[in-house]
Design an enzyme around this catalytic site. Structure first.
Site, short mmCIF file in Angstrom:
data_model
loop_
_atom_site.label_atom_id
_atom_site.label_comp_id
_atom_site.label_asym_id
_atom_site.label_seq_id
_atom_site.Cartn_x
_atom_site.Cartn_y
_atom_site.Cartn_z
N LYS A 202 -1.33 -10.57 1.27
CA LYS A 202 0.10 -10.59 0.93
C LYS A 202 0.75 -9.44 1.68
CE LYS A 202 3.26 -9.24 -1.32
NZ LYS A 202 4.49 -8.67 -0.69
N GLU A 277 -5.05 2.63 -1.50
CA GLU A 277 -4.69 3.63 -0.49
C GLU A 277 -3.20 3.90 -0.68
OE1 GLU A 277 -3.32 5.55 2.04
OE2 GLU A 277 -3.59 4.01 3.59
N CYS A 311 1.61 7.12 5.61
CA CYS A 311 1.16 7.71 4.34
C CYS A 311 0.56 9.09 4.55
CB CYS A 311 0.20 6.78 3.63
SG CYS A 311 -1.17 6.28 4.67
N GLU A 408 7.19 12.15 -2.02
CA GLU A 408 6.95 11.50 -0.74
C GLU A 408 8.26 10.85 -0.28
OE1 GLU A 408 4.50 7.88 -0.58
OE2 GLU A 408 3.59 8.70 1.23
P1 ADP Z 1 7.40 0.46 -0.49
O1 ADP Z 1 8.08 0.96 -1.71
O2 ADP Z 1 7.26 1.46 0.58
O3 ADP Z 1 7.94 -0.86 -0.03
P2 ADP Z 1 5.40 -0.72 -2.08
O4 ADP Z 1 4.26 -0.04 -2.72
O5 ADP Z 1 6.55 -1.10 -2.94
O6 ADP Z 1 5.88 0.18 -0.90
O7 ADP Z 1 4.94 -2.03 -1.33
C1 ADP Z 1 3.65 -2.23 -0.79
C2 ADP Z 1 3.24 -3.66 -1.05
O8 ADP Z 1 3.16 -3.87 -2.45
C3 ADP Z 1 4.20 -4.73 -0.52
O9 ADP Z 1 3.44 -5.82 -0.04
C4 ADP Z 1 4.97 -5.12 -1.76
O10 ADP Z 1 5.47 -6.45 -1.70
C5 ADP Z 1 3.89 -5.02 -2.81
N1 ADP Z 1 4.40 -4.84 -4.18
C6 ADP Z 1 5.55 -4.26 -4.58
N2 ADP Z 1 5.67 -4.30 -5.92
C7 ADP Z 1 4.57 -4.94 -6.39
C8 ADP Z 1 4.08 -5.29 -7.70
N3 ADP Z 1 4.77 -5.00 -8.78
N4 ADP Z 1 2.88 -5.91 -7.78
C9 ADP Z 1 2.17 -6.19 -6.67
N5 ADP Z 1 2.57 -5.90 -5.43
C10 ADP Z 1 3.75 -5.28 -5.28
#
Ligand code: ADP
Ligand code: MG
Length: 504
Positions: A202, A277, A311, A408
């Protein structure tokens, strides 16, 4: 692709394959087919250098996740994949790398278009992805268990023998961010497939196209249906049900610490293994002997590479007070002269941030720093009239309670802080909930070696920052994560130990 965007892109030499890839809305890869979301919903992909629409992709939800996990479960036990010998698996994986290499220009343009980074950095990402993929593939034939004679055999008239088998953990749910659309995917997919797992990938909603191109490359190389599935969609709708799916053997997540916590909780509901990570606020520590001028660009790149969206970014620069002014001036000179622009322009050294949201977040941090009394050495503003650009920014005169020091930022914002002695810098450097990486800049090895064990970080560089190596484990301590990527450790994340105790 809209007319306006097509016109805009005409000034660059877009490959025919990329033009046709962008000519119509994309579908996602489930099993052997390219499909829309069952709901019919889509999400728009934008070029962050212009905020123009590139194309759209399906917005998956839990119904699509069910299909993809089922396809991956079937592939896991299929003769075409589960039945392959290690050598067959290795050679199939090497073919995938060959296709990626053949299509390197397509990958490079797609990464730059959806993520914003300069083409040269996209090329670096592809080179890194290829060597990671091939390096991992070679472990397929080198996975070993051990044999141990039981210490307390219970049936004395029989001979007892024990050994361990390393078995693939099952279907891997890989959820990745947008800052390195290819290498983030490869760092999860390559070791998982090497171990014999199957994957539901994903990608981030901002950068789904690179992952879809990877899916194409995998199919073109002959990877059997269902071994790699690519589900595009938003985090809460697509990522969350994937992490919570009982059919998953492991969730491999790269992203923010806050989402990492949600994913960890969802996975624990099924006692699913996790590899996380997560974020960082990495210190770069320049000791009293300072840095030579030829190292200054590396120090600057420690934060400003990929517009600070890394990161491991060295977002806190600690320099000994004797060299502080010189080091900060040197880094600020380099930061201030970086050429910002569209990633497809040849001269561009720093691209935009990935999205308007990210740009606003970073500008909000900059405002908070200024309001709290930080002094701006360079940068501090949005750049240009369109797109998600932010000037490379350096703050001094900061204190430990400021948000810009604690949180961050994930953008081109560095805080620079002087220190008087080792005890002070250790206390400051470790004063964070994160523990991903740290770097020490000095040629005084006795001091360096005293500091290394006392820094709370999963990786410490000496006279370098941000330079990962595919053969060396990478991962965080504290709230920066669980588990390791890269090296044999990275492959073992996707293996489970089965113990055999045999009487004969
Ligand atoms: P950023 O805030 O920098 O976009 P995220 O941690 O939100 O970083 O996003 C990293 C990944 O996690 C993306 O693929 C995002 O779609 C996914 N993601 C965001 N929210 C959720 C959630 N609640 N459950 C699972 N995956 C998520
Ligand atoms: Mg997010």
């Amino acid at each position: 692709m809209s007319q306006a965007q097509a016109a805009k892109l005409e000034q660059y030499e877009i490959t025919d394959a990329v033009s046709s890839f962008l000519a119509s809305p994309r579908k996602m890869l489930v099993g052997d087919g390219w499909v829309d979301a069952k709901s019919g919903r889509t999400l728009d992909v934008l070029d962050p250098a212009t905020n123009r629409l590139i194309t759209s992709v399906p917005a998956a939800d839990s119904a699509d996740v069910d299909d993809a996990v089922r396809a991956a479960e079937q592939a896991f036990v299929s003769p075409d994949w589960g039945g392959l010998s290690p050598a067959e698996r290795e050679s199939l994986l090497l073919k995938v790398a060959d296709v990626i290499e053949t299509r390197a220009d397509d990958f490079s343009q797609i990464i730059t278009l959806e993520c914003g980074k300069p083409l040269a950095e996209s090329d670096e990402e592809i080179a890194d992805a290829l060597s990671t993929w091939r390096y991992c593939a070679a472990w397929a034939t080198r996975i070993e268990g051990s044999s141990v004679n039981p210490i307390n055999p219970i049936i004395p008239e029989k001979s007892a023998f024990g050994y361990t088998r390393k078995e693939p953990i099952g279907v891997v749910g890989a959820i990745i961010p947008w800052n390195f659309p290819l290498i983030n995917a490869v760092d999860r997919v390559a070791p998982a497939l090497t171990a014999g797992c199957t994957v539901v990938l994903k990608p981030a909603e901002q950068t789904p196209l690179t992952a879809l191109l990877l899916g194409e490359a995998a199919l073109e190389a002959g990877l059997p249906a269902g071994v790699l599935n690519v589900l595009t969609g938003f985090g809460p709708e697509a990522g969350s049900p994937l992490a919570a799916h009982p059919g998953i053997g492991k969730v491999a997540f790269t992203g923010s610490t806050s989402v990492g916590k949600l994913i960890g909780k969802a996975a624990m509901e099924n006692i699913t293994d996790v590899n996380l990570e997560l974020g960082g606020k990495s210190p770069m520590i320049v000791l009293e002997d300072g840095v030579d001028d030829d190292m200054l660009p590396w120090l600057a790149a420690g934060l400003f590479y990929n517009s600070g969206q890394v990161c491991t970014a060295g977002s806190r620069l600690y320099a000994h007070k004797k060299v502080f002014d010189k080091v900060v001036a040197g880094v600020a000179d380099i930061a201030g002269s970086l050429k910002l622009g569209h990633g497809l322009e040849a001269e561009t050294e720093m691209g935009p941030l990935v999205s308007p949201e990210q740009q606003q977040r970073v500008l909000g941090y900059i405002d908070s720093g200024v309001e709290a009394g930080a002094e701006t050495v360079t940068g501090g503003k949005q750049w240009g009239t369109e797109g998600c650009f932010v000037e490379p920014t350096i703050f001094t005169n900061v204190h430990d309670r400021m948000k810009v020091v604690k949180e961050e930022i994930f953008g081109p914002v560095m805080v620079a802080i002087p220190f008087a002695d080792e005890a002070e810098v250790l206390e400051k450097a470790n004063n964070t909930s994160y523990g991903l990486t740290a770097s020490i800049w000095s040629n005084d090895l006795s001091k360096v070696n005293r500091l290394i064990p006392r820094l709370k970080a999963g990786l410490v560089w000496v006279n370098a920052h941000n330079l990962l190596d595919l053969a060396l484990p990478f991962g965080g301590v504290k709230q920066s994560g669980i588990g390791r990527e890269n090296g044999l450790d990275g492959v073992e994340e996707y293996l489970e130990t089965k113990t055999v105790i045999m009487y004969s």
